[in-house]
Scaffold this motif. Structure first.
Motif: not given
Length: 423
Positions: A37-45
């Motif tokens: 998800s977008l939030s998953d991707f943003a965890l290690n942006l």
């Protein structure tokens, strides 16, 4: 015509990818086949963007297949969407940011779909102007069958090559087109089409269909196009017949698309021309009935009496729906329609409040607080009919809903034209 040779280097920066991520995040959207998800991707942006940058720089980047999603269309059919992975949407967005300024300025002025600072309202306004000011009352209403799914890949690349001579950019576009689609556990190759749901697909379709737009312009046909919704506006029935033949030839023979013969027809503005949710007549514009039904279905869903939420919470959920509907359909002459919808909405809210008060005594107490003197008639508190009774109106006046900040459709200015700078 200017040709651009060195564009790929513009992709190779953290800034370009970060800006792409911000726009993808703003658009939201579901995860692709990798379930990231977008939030998953943003965890290690930072790490994810640097990995993307490295793959692009070393020419190792390969887009994942898109995830097939089906959504029901208003006519009962199914629309096939292809949802790319988040990482691929970011690269597509960065690529879109580079290509849009190159292609968009030269698009036909009556093309409105998926373009910066252009809207469906402007398209309706342009069509209305052609009908009422230019006397083009005969209208070819064209429908394309599964336009996104039938775009020819070689025609796409040829169209992009007219302005882009950078092989790396063209190869990237080709990779997105050929990435395949995952249907359940099965991977299907994509030999034609551009997945509807991809970030770059709208630009691809506009570049593709611009050949049609420009050919119609060369032949002096007035058109208005929003994505694959096409109107050709003519001054006579014979001119409309000729325009239809020309359009079918260009679309089917030159662009290898399929015109839906069952839905494509010639209409007269005296009988109404359906376009982007409205019906344009020679002297006025109205909202299509199916759009009103869709709004009412959404309002009913939000205002269920067994929902359990208080009125303030329900109104907060309801307001964006009402505001969005009004902001778009203010282009129609719909003052009386909006007034009727608003009256119905208030009645549904009164019905909810009556149910939550449970007993007539609470209604009577409310009336006393407002200065009305008993005796008051006892009514059933769960009755839809009683939600329109005089007592209930006294207890919950229209002004009371204004105090609760309910968006008021009756105050919307209607019949508003939203023009653009190009004719």
């Amino acid at each position: 015509m200017r040709v651009y040779y060195s564009l790929y280097g513009r992709l190779l920066s953290m800034e370009a990818l970060y800006n792409g991520f911000k726009k993808v995040k703003r658009a939201n959207g579901a995860a692709g086949i990798d379930w990231q998800s977008l939030s998953d991707f943003a965890l290690n942006l930072d790490g994810n963007l640097r990995q993307l940058l490295l793959e692009l720089r070393e020419k190792r980047y390969q887009p994942l297949p898109v995830k097939r999603v089906e959504i029901e269309k208003e006519d009962g059919g199914m629309r096939l969407l292809g949802i790319p992975a988040v990482r691929d949407r970011i690269v597509q967005q960065a690529l879109l940011d580079i290509l849009t300024p190159i292609f968009d300025p030269d698009f036909h002025p009556s093309s409105y779909g998926y373009r910066p600072k252009r809207s469906g309202q402007q398209a309706v306004t342009k069509a209305t102007m052609f009908i009422r000011e230019y006397g083009r009352h005969w209208v070819v209403d064209m429908d394309l069958s599964k336009c996104f799914d039938r775009l020819d890949h070689e025609i796409i690349i040829k169209a992009f090559r007219q302005k882009v001579a950078d092989g790396s950019i063209l190869n990237l576009i080709r990779m997105f087109l050929k990435s395949g689609v995952m249907i359940g556990d099965q991977l299907d190759a994509t030999e034609v089409g551009s997945p509807q749901g991809g970030v770059i697909s709208p630009l691809i379709s506009n570049v593709y269909l611009d050949a049609f737009d420009q050919e119609m312009k060369r032949r002096n046909h007035r058109i208005v196009r929003y994505a694959d919704d096409i109107l050709i506006l003519c001054g006579s029935k014979s001119a409309a017949d000729n325009a239809l033949k020309v359009a079918v030839k260009v679309l089917e023979e030159d662009l290898k698309l399929t015109v839906n013969r069952n839905k494509t027809h010639i209409a007269h503005s005296g009988d109404g021309v359906k376009f982007l949710g409205v019906e344009i007549y020679s002297g006025y514009t109205r909202i299509q009935e199916k759009k009103l039904k869709k709004l009412k279905a959404r309002v009913k869903q939000i205002t269920k009496r067994n929902k359990g939420s208080n009125l303030v919470t329900i109104i907060k959920e309801l307001n964006p729906v009402l505001r969005g509907f009004a902001n778009y359909f203010k282009i129609a002459n719909c003052r009386s329609v909006l007034k009727g919808v608003m009256s119905w909405v208030r009645r549904r809210l009164r019905c909810i409040q009556l149910k939550q008060w449970k007993k007539p005594a609470k209604l009577h107490r409310r009336l006393k607080q407002l200065g009305y003197k008993p005796p008051f008639k006892y009514i059933k508190m769960r009755s839809w009919r009683n939600a329109a009774s005089p007592l209930v109106h006294l207890a919950m006046k229209n002004s009371w809903f204004d105090e609760l900040k309910l968006f008021n459709l009756e105050r919307v200015e209607t019949g508003v034209f939203v023009p653009d700078i190009g004719i």
